[in-house]
Scaffold this motif. Structure first.
Motif, PDB file in Angstrom:
ATOM      1  N   HIS A  90      28.108 -11.344 -41.243  1.00  0.00           N
ATOM      2  CA  HIS A  90      29.366 -11.720 -40.579  1.00  0.00           C
ATOM      3  C   HIS A  90      29.746 -10.567 -39.639  1.00  0.00           C
ATOM      4  O   HIS A  90      29.959  -9.442 -40.070  1.00  0.00           O
ATOM      5  CB  HIS A  90      30.457 -11.959 -41.627  1.00  0.00           C
ATOM      6  CG  HIS A  90      31.749 -12.478 -41.037  1.00  0.00           C
ATOM      7  ND1 HIS A  90      32.500 -13.440 -41.657  1.00  0.00           N
ATOM      8  CD2 HIS A  90      32.415 -12.187 -39.888  1.00  0.00           C
ATOM      9  CE1 HIS A  90      33.566 -13.698 -40.922  1.00  0.00           C
ATOM     10  NE2 HIS A  90      33.533 -12.941 -39.850  1.00  0.00           N
TER      11      HIS A  90
ATOM     12  N   VAL B  17      37.969 -16.991 -32.847  1.00  0.00           N
ATOM     13  CA  VAL B  17      38.715 -15.810 -32.400  1.00  0.00           C
ATOM     14  C   VAL B  17      39.943 -15.649 -33.290  1.00  0.00           C
ATOM     15  O   VAL B  17      40.721 -16.589 -33.449  1.00  0.00           O
ATOM     16  CB  VAL B  17      39.130 -15.937 -30.920  1.00  0.00           C
ATOM     17  CG1 VAL B  17      39.960 -14.723 -30.504  1.00  0.00           C
ATOM     18  CG2 VAL B  17      37.899 -16.063 -30.038  1.00  0.00           C
ATOM     19  N   GLU B  18      40.099 -14.460 -33.876  1.00  0.00           N
ATOM     20  CA  GLU B  18      41.273 -14.135 -34.688  1.00  0.00           C
ATOM     21  C   GLU B  18      42.210 -13.262 -33.858  1.00  0.00           C
ATOM     22  O   GLU B  18      41.788 -12.242 -33.312  1.00  0.00           O
ATOM     23  CB  GLU B  18      40.845 -13.397 -35.952  1.00  0.00           C
ATOM     24  CG  GLU B  18      42.042 -12.934 -36.792  1.00  0.00           C
ATOM     25  CD  GLU B  18      41.622 -12.009 -37.915  1.00  0.00           C
ATOM     26  OE1 GLU B  18      40.413 -11.697 -38.003  1.00  0.00           O
ATOM     27  OE2 GLU B  18      42.503 -11.587 -38.690  1.00  0.00           O
TER      28      GLU B  18
ATOM     29  N   TRP C 102      36.031  -6.398 -31.476  1.00  0.00           N
ATOM     30  CA  TRP C 102      37.435  -6.403 -31.056  1.00  0.00           C
ATOM     31  C   TRP C 102      37.555  -6.260 -29.543  1.00  0.00           C
ATOM     32  O   TRP C 102      36.684  -5.720 -28.870  1.00  0.00           O
ATOM     33  CB  TRP C 102      38.237  -5.330 -31.793  1.00  0.00           C
ATOM     34  CG  TRP C 102      37.803  -3.898 -31.584  1.00  0.00           C
ATOM     35  CD1 TRP C 102      37.091  -3.127 -32.414  1.00  0.00           C
ATOM     36  CD2 TRP C 102      38.097  -3.063 -30.431  1.00  0.00           C
ATOM     37  NE1 TRP C 102      36.886  -1.884 -31.910  1.00  0.00           N
ATOM     38  CE2 TRP C 102      37.512  -1.801 -30.687  1.00  0.00           C
ATOM     39  CE3 TRP C 102      38.796  -3.247 -29.244  1.00  0.00           C
ATOM     40  CZ2 TRP C 102      37.596  -0.753 -29.788  1.00  0.00           C
ATOM     41  CZ3 TRP C 102      38.883  -2.200 -28.350  1.00  0.00           C
ATOM     42  CH2 TRP C 102      38.288  -0.965 -28.618  1.00  0.00           C
TER      43      TRP C 102
ATOM     44  N   THR D 284      32.095  -8.920 -36.374  1.00  0.00           N
ATOM     45  CA  THR D 284      33.343  -8.977 -35.605  1.00  0.00           C
ATOM     46  C   THR D 284      33.251  -8.017 -34.432  1.00  0.00           C
ATOM     47  O   THR D 284      32.647  -6.937 -34.539  1.00  0.00           O
ATOM     48  CB  THR D 284      34.561  -8.608 -36.470  1.00  0.00           C
ATOM     49  OG1 THR D 284      34.401  -7.273 -36.970  1.00  0.00           O
ATOM     50  CG2 THR D 284      34.714  -9.585 -37.629  1.00  0.00           C
TER      51      THR D 284
ATOM     52  N   GLN E 104      35.029  -3.239 -28.019  1.00  0.00           N
ATOM     53  CA  GLN E 104      34.371  -2.348 -28.968  1.00  0.00           C
ATOM     54  C   GLN E 104      33.131  -1.723 -28.327  1.00  0.00           C
ATOM     55  O   GLN E 104      32.300  -2.402 -27.745  1.00  0.00           O
ATOM     56  CB  GLN E 104      33.981  -3.133 -30.222  1.00  0.00           C
ATOM     57  CG  GLN E 104      33.485  -2.271 -31.347  1.00  0.00           C
ATOM     58  CD  GLN E 104      33.400  -3.062 -32.643  1.00  0.00           C
ATOM     59  OE1 GLN E 104      33.995  -4.119 -32.764  1.00  0.00           O
ATOM     60  NE2 GLN E 104      32.673  -2.540 -33.611  1.00  0.00           N
TER      61      GLN E 104
ATOM     62  N   THR F 206      30.328 -15.813 -38.009  1.00  0.00           N
ATOM     63  CA  THR F 206      30.248 -15.803 -39.471  1.00  0.00           C
ATOM     64  C   THR F 206      28.833 -15.662 -39.982  1.00  0.00           C
ATOM     65  O   THR F 206      28.623 -15.117 -41.053  1.00  0.00           O
ATOM     66  CB  THR F 206      30.876 -17.087 -40.036  1.00  0.00           C
ATOM     67  OG1 THR F 206      30.172 -18.220 -39.516  1.00  0.00           O
ATOM     68  CG2 THR F 206      32.333 -17.181 -39.637  1.00  0.00           C
TER      69      THR F 206
ATOM     70  N   LEU G 266      40.001 -10.435 -32.409  1.00  0.00           N
ATOM     71  CA  LEU G 266      38.690 -10.199 -32.997  1.00  0.00           C
ATOM     72  C   LEU G 266      37.830 -11.425 -32.784  1.00  0.00           C
ATOM     73  O   LEU G 266      38.253 -12.534 -33.092  1.00  0.00           O
ATOM     74  CB  LEU G 266      38.798  -9.929 -34.502  1.00  0.00           C
ATOM     75  CG  LEU G 266      39.036  -8.496 -34.978  1.00  0.00           C
ATOM     76  CD1 LEU G 266      39.108  -8.467 -36.487  1.00  0.00           C
ATOM     77  CD2 LEU G 266      37.941  -7.553 -34.504  1.00  0.00           C
ATOM     78  N   LEU G 267      36.610 -11.241 -32.274  1.00  0.00           N
ATOM     79  CA  LEU G 267      35.627 -12.335 -32.201  1.00  0.00           C
ATOM     80  C   LEU G 267      34.830 -12.325 -33.498  1.00  0.00           C
ATOM     81  O   LEU G 267      34.225 -11.315 -33.857  1.00  0.00           O
ATOM     82  CB  LEU G 267      34.693 -12.139 -31.008  1.00  0.00           C
ATOM     83  CG  LEU G 267      33.491 -13.109 -30.947  1.00  0.00           C
ATOM     84  CD1 LEU G 267      33.965 -14.545 -30.721  1.00  0.00           C
ATOM     85  CD2 LEU G 267      32.510 -12.687 -29.868  1.00  0.00           C
ATOM     86  N   HIS G 268      34.831 -13.461 -34.224  1.00  0.00           N
ATOM     87  CA  HIS G 268      34.089 -13.577 -35.483  1.00  0.00           C
ATOM     88  C   HIS G 268      32.842 -14.423 -35.267  1.00  0.00           C
ATOM     89  O   HIS G 268      32.918 -15.523 -34.715  1.00  0.00           O
ATOM     90  CB  HIS G 268      34.955 -14.250 -36.561  1.00  0.00           C
ATOM     91  CG  HIS G 268      36.042 -13.381 -37.092  1.00  0.00           C
ATOM     92  ND1 HIS G 268      35.946 -12.692 -38.280  1.00  0.00           N
ATOM     93  CD2 HIS G 268      37.269 -13.082 -36.589  1.00  0.00           C
ATOM     94  CE1 HIS G 268      37.053 -12.020 -38.496  1.00  0.00           C
ATOM     95  NE2 HIS G 268      37.894 -12.248 -37.489  1.00  0.00           N
TER      96      HIS G 268
ATOM     97  N   TRP H 191      35.500 -15.279 -24.354  1.00  0.00           N
ATOM     98  CA  TRP H 191      34.283 -14.529 -24.686  1.00  0.00           C
ATOM     99  C   TRP H 191      33.055 -15.232 -24.106  1.00  0.00           C
ATOM    100  O   TRP H 191      32.922 -16.450 -24.235  1.00  0.00           O
ATOM    101  CB  TRP H 191      34.121 -14.403 -26.196  1.00  0.00           C
ATOM    102  CG  TRP H 191      35.066 -13.429 -26.829  1.00  0.00           C
ATOM    103  CD1 TRP H 191      36.298 -13.675 -27.309  1.00  0.00           C
ATOM    104  CD2 TRP H 191      34.850 -12.023 -27.045  1.00  0.00           C
ATOM    105  NE1 TRP H 191      36.869 -12.535 -27.819  1.00  0.00           N
ATOM    106  CE2 TRP H 191      35.995 -11.501 -27.671  1.00  0.00           C
ATOM    107  CE3 TRP H 191      33.789 -11.159 -26.770  1.00  0.00           C
ATOM    108  CZ2 TRP H 191      36.112 -10.158 -28.030  1.00  0.00           C
ATOM    109  CZ3 TRP H 191      33.898  -9.821 -27.130  1.00  0.00           C
ATOM    110  CH2 TRP H 191      35.052  -9.330 -27.744  1.00  0.00           C
TER     111      TRP H 191
END
Length: 966
Positions: free
Chosen positions: A24, A82-83, A28, A26, A13, A95, A91-93, A44
């Protein structure tokens, strides 16, 4: 730029990105142009502003041990995860974004291609900014009639340094669940008003509006509320920022407190509620009933109220406030026993003084509404509400119970007696009597309390110096407590009687009850404590108990006693430390040296012992335990000096960790390479699922007695630590430890050379997290893996025999290295001389390249190293000016090179190594003789043995000879 089809490319991103603290977030990342499996792995990392060159690992899709320690807890708790969107995109989250999360983020994809080609990582910048969004609306509880107007005001402000937009909207929440909120009207970030689906038509008609009043005030107006509008209303604001990719992102979103809106439909807005000050009464009490009407705009409405008892009318109040009694109640009303009145248009009161048994039953308040007063034929509403009232006769089932919280005491202890009176219709008077066992039939007055609370003491209890100041207290309307602060002896034992008397209308009722107590004399204060445990060895997670047995002539319940538990950990050794102390008052004070015991320890006290129960033993609970017991005399509580104290014996507890199940492959193997990189494998055959591993790689030097050399160690957090011989930047860049799967580790040797040949092995340590820290369960050593170079040519023939060479310091010595046979046509030779260090690792001294140039890695020794080469195949090394530090093992390495064709590069075809030349040095001859002549022990020997004249003469001659030589 410059990528071609089939070339790997990682994109992330676009930054810089600005996000608010606490939000929160995210990020990508995706990869394209790769080879290998469709599902790619991602790792990451972050480069913090304080150390922009240092990589800090955060999270990986393949390696659970990838995160550094500062991120481990957040990754395990799913604060960072990571989603996977698809096989090659994630996606790195984060929260809950923290200020320390600001930095440059790198997304890396491990290689699955046949060769490195393209980009394998990409970076983006993330800045963390304060959350300055403020949203507020005063909470209200609104009750409106259908058709009324509703106005709600919301204050929204921000002070973000970056350019941002705001959106403000109102929502209606009906029923349970935040996800069921319905949008009313929203002013978007693009300054467009957007109504919710249910409010679109009313918005178009102008009945629902949103107006901005001033810089920070937004007002919602609903011109005519409907029943469908009732519920919880709130305002929600969001702050938006435009990212570099031209998309808008909400960086903060907040809601106000709720405003409750109730909408009353026309004709269904009347409620009736009846209440009594006391619903359970005794004869002679006063009953008061209140009937409260709930009706909006009540001042302009007309009501008729009827009071009923057991469905029979008692009285009514018409809309004008005129009171009409039923015939049978008129006489009592004239006497003032009954009263009914109307304080307001919505409150009606019925009062009955001196209630009797005939007044109990079900009372109702029936309300009728009329459009106009007296219009009996136009009634709109008829609502009623009821309540049950009970009336008991005076003295009805008055009951009394007596108890004591001190049934057995020792002389000097207090007596506490309780008398509970139930069912009394009014105040009572109380008498306490003592019935001494040594005088049957006799009773002694202890204390009295009259109905008005006046206290009195019996003649035997008036002297406060004897038994202390007696107390008789009324803790509640029916509960009385007698406290005798200090008993004198056994004569104060026996039965204690409580008598309660109630008077009403010239009559009285009395109830009695007794309780027994025993008072014993206090013997001596002999004291001894013994500590024991059912087991001295416990497994991790198993509970264990320690018993502090107290031997005395009385029980621990009879005297004030305290216990102090002490603990000395096994590692490190030190003095005993206080775990916990329990005082006679029950106060528990925990020591600060071992805080992990609190919450795991259970303390109990019995008649003759104290018990310490430790739940789920940990390694930190291993050590030595001891208890200390202190006792006080009666009425002498801490902080006074104890009457006696004792310390128990010490008891050791050992905590056994879980057994290691680790198995490492031990079969020897070999790896042959022609050039480039090499990989040494270390495989775990079996281990527990929740274990982490530390892997240490070693190289065995060629000398038989040399110790293994540590190359690199990767601990359970994957942090690398290099050995002394491999700590240079060049070595660190070539030797890498990697975990390629859950059970396989690899030592990667990049740009391997002939000097890397040898035997390698790994040592695997199994570590387990046990509540408060990491513990090593065991370790295993792998088999040896031999690394060899496979060259295309035939190995040159050299002398392989080992030599032992001695030389004195300052002399010149030649170390042999000769090629046997002729040099093959079209080839050139290069030679390197090595000295084996004390660690066993060989260091290069001199290299003769194939083009005839000479390189000296150790420049300080260059002037003393010579390759004289009396013949083309002789590469013997001459070392001039021998020093004591030159002692050791030497060998030479020959390499044969051949040019592939005219104008092309030279390629290594073969290599061979000589035998070892073991060089030993000694001082010069003159130095040896002078040391003998000037030796103090020898001179002392001559001084103290004058009788050995011949030896003295010989030595004198010898010393003269030494002087002559100088």
């Amino acid at each position: 730029t410059g990528l071609t089809t089939g070339q790997r490319q990682v994109t992330v991103q676009e930054g810089p990105l600005y996000r608010t603290e606490g939000s929160h977030v995210t990020l990508w990342c995706k990869v394209s142009g790769y080879q290998g499996p469709a599902e790619q792995n991602f790792q990451w990392s972050i480069y913090l502003p304080s150390a922009p060159e240092r990589e800090v690992q955060i999270v990986s899709t393949v390696d659970p041990s990838f995160p550094y320690a500062i991120y481990t807890q957040r990754v395990r708790g799913r604060g960072i995860f990571v989603e996977r969107l698809q096989g090659d995109a994630v996606l790195l989250h984060i929260t809950e974004l923290q200020e320390r999360d600001a930095g440059q983020y790198e997304c890396h994809t491990p290689n699955t291609d046949e060769r490195y080609f393209g980009s394998y990582s990409a970076k983006t910048d993330l800045s963390v900014i304060p959350d300055t969004l403020s949203v507020s609306m005063a909470p209200q509880a609104l009750t409106l009639t259908e058709g009324d107007a509703a106005e709600l005001t919301c204050e929204v402000s921000k002070s973000t340094a970056q350019h941002t937009h705001l959106s403000v909207g109102w929502y209606l929440l009906q029923g349970a669940g935040e996800d069921r909120a319905e949008e009313i009207l929203t002013l978007s970030k693009d300054f467009i008003l957007k109504p919710g689906p249910s409010y679109e038509q009313r918005f178009l008609e102008g009945d629902v509006q949103l107006n901005k009043v001033g810089n920070t005030t937004y007002k919602l107006v609903i011109s005519g509320v409907k029943p469908s509008d009732q519920g919880q209303l709130y305002c929600e604001a969001a702050e938006w920022i435009e990212d570099p990719d031209k998309t808008w992102k909400d960086i903060s979103r907040k809601q106000t407190e709720r405003t409750s809106l109730a909408v009353v439909s026309q004709g269904r807005d009347l409620t009736v509620d009846i209440a009594a000050a006391e619903r359970s009464l005794s004869e002679g009490d006063t009953l008061q009933l209140r009937c409260v009407l709930g009706a909006p705009k009540s001042s302009s409405r007309h009501f008729e109220v009827i009071w009923l008892l057991n469905e029979m009318e008692v009285a009514r109040v018409d809309p004008h406030g005129v009171l009409i009694w039923e015939e049978e109640y008129e006489e009592r009303a004239k006497l003032g026993q009954l009263r009914a009145f109307k304080p307001s248009n919505t409150v009606y009161v019925l009062t009955i003084h001196e209630v009797g048994m005939k007044d109990k039953g079900a009372y109702q308040c029936s309300v009728s509404e009329m459009k106009t007063p007296g219009d009996l034929h136009n009634i709109q509403t008829n609502v009623s509400s009821g309540i049950q009232v009970n009336v008991k006769p005076i003295g009805y089932h008055m009951r009394l119970s007596v108890s004591t919280s001190t049934p057995r005491v020792t002389a000097g202890d207090p007596l506490i007696l309780h008398c509970e009176v139930q069912g009394a219709a009014g105040p009572v008077s109380l008498r306490w009597w003592h019935l001494p066992p040594q005088h049957p039939g006799r009773r002694v007055l202890v204390a009295t309390m009259e109905q008005d609370g006046t206290l009195g003491l019996g003649s035997a209890y008036r002297d406060g110096d004897t038994r202390g100041s007696l107390r008789l207290e009324k803790e509640s309307p029916g509960t009385f407590t007698l406290v005798i602060p200090s008993t004198l002896g056994e004569d104060d034992g026996g039965q204690y009687r409580c008598e309660a008397t109630q008077w009403s209308r010239g009559r009285n009722w009395t109830a009695k009850g007794e309780a027994a107590v025993a008072v014993s004399s206090m013997a001596g204060l002999g004291l001894h404590a013994t500590l024991r445990s059912r087991t001295a060895t416990v497994r991790y997670g198993q509970s264990f108990e320690l018993f502090c047995q107290v031997n005395a002539s009385y029980t621990l319940e009879e005297v004030p006693a305290s216990v102090r538990w002490l603990f000395q950990p096994s590692q490190p050794m030190g003095p005993l430390q206080q775990l916990v102390q329990v005082f006679p008052s029950g106060t528990v004070v925990w020591g600060t040296a071992q805080p992990h015991f609190q919450g795991k320890a259970q303390l109990e006290k019995a008649d003759t012992s104290f018990r310490l129960h430790i739940h789920s033993a940990l390694p930190a609970n291993e050590g030595t335990y001891q208890c200390e017991v202190q006792v006080w005399r009666r009425n002498t509580l801490p902080p006074g000096q104890p009457a006696a104290s004792t310390s128990s014996n010490a008891v050791g507890i050992k905590v056994v960790l879980p057994e290691s199940k680790l198995q490492v492959a031990t079969k020897d193997s070999s790896v042959e390479i022609a050039s480039s990189n090499a990989a040494i494998e270390c495989r775990i055959v079996f281990a527990q699922n929740n274990s982490q591993f530390a892997v240490t790689w070693y190289l065995l030097p060629p000398l038989a007695d040399a110790r293994p050399l540590q190359i690199v160690r990767a601990n359970y957090n994957s942090i690398l630590e290099y050995g002394p011989e491999f700590s240079s930047p060049a070595q660190k860049s070539r030797f890498l430890s990697q975990r390629v799967s859950s059970s396989i580790f690899q030592l990667q040797i990049l740009s391997a050379n002939l000097g890397d040949q040898g035997r390698y092995y790994c040592v695997v340590e199994e570590w387990l997290w046990l509540v408060h820290g990491w513990y090593k369960l065991g370790e295993g050593t792998s088999g040896r893996t031999t690394l060899k170079f496979k060259l295309p040519g035939e190995q040159p023939q050299m002398e392989k025999s080992n030599h032992s060479i001695s030389a004195r310091e300052g002399e010149e010595v030649t170390l042999p290295c000769r090629l046997q046979g002729a040099l093959r046509p079209g080839t050139h030779l290069s030679a390197t001389w090595f000295q084996v260090k004390s660690s066993g690792r060989a260091g290069a001294l001199l290299t003769l390249h194939r083009d005839g140039t000479v390189e000296y890695p150790q420049e300080r020794r260059a002037r003393r190293l010579h390759l004289r080469r009396p013949s083309p195949g002789d590469f013997s090394l001459t070392l001039s000016g021998v020093e004591s530090g030159d002692a050791g093992a030497y060998y030479c390495q020959l390499q044969e090179w051949q040019q592939r064709s005219e104008g092309q590069d030279w390629a290594l075809r073969a290599s061979a190594r000589s035998g070892y030349a073991q060089l030993s040095t000694s001082p010069p001859e003159s130095t040896v003789l002078s040391r003998i002549c000037s030796s103090p022990p020898l001179l002392n020997f001559i001084l103290y043995l004058p009788l050995v004249l011949i030896l003295l003469l010989a030595l004198a001659v010898f010393c003269w000879y030494c002087k002559f030589r100088k």
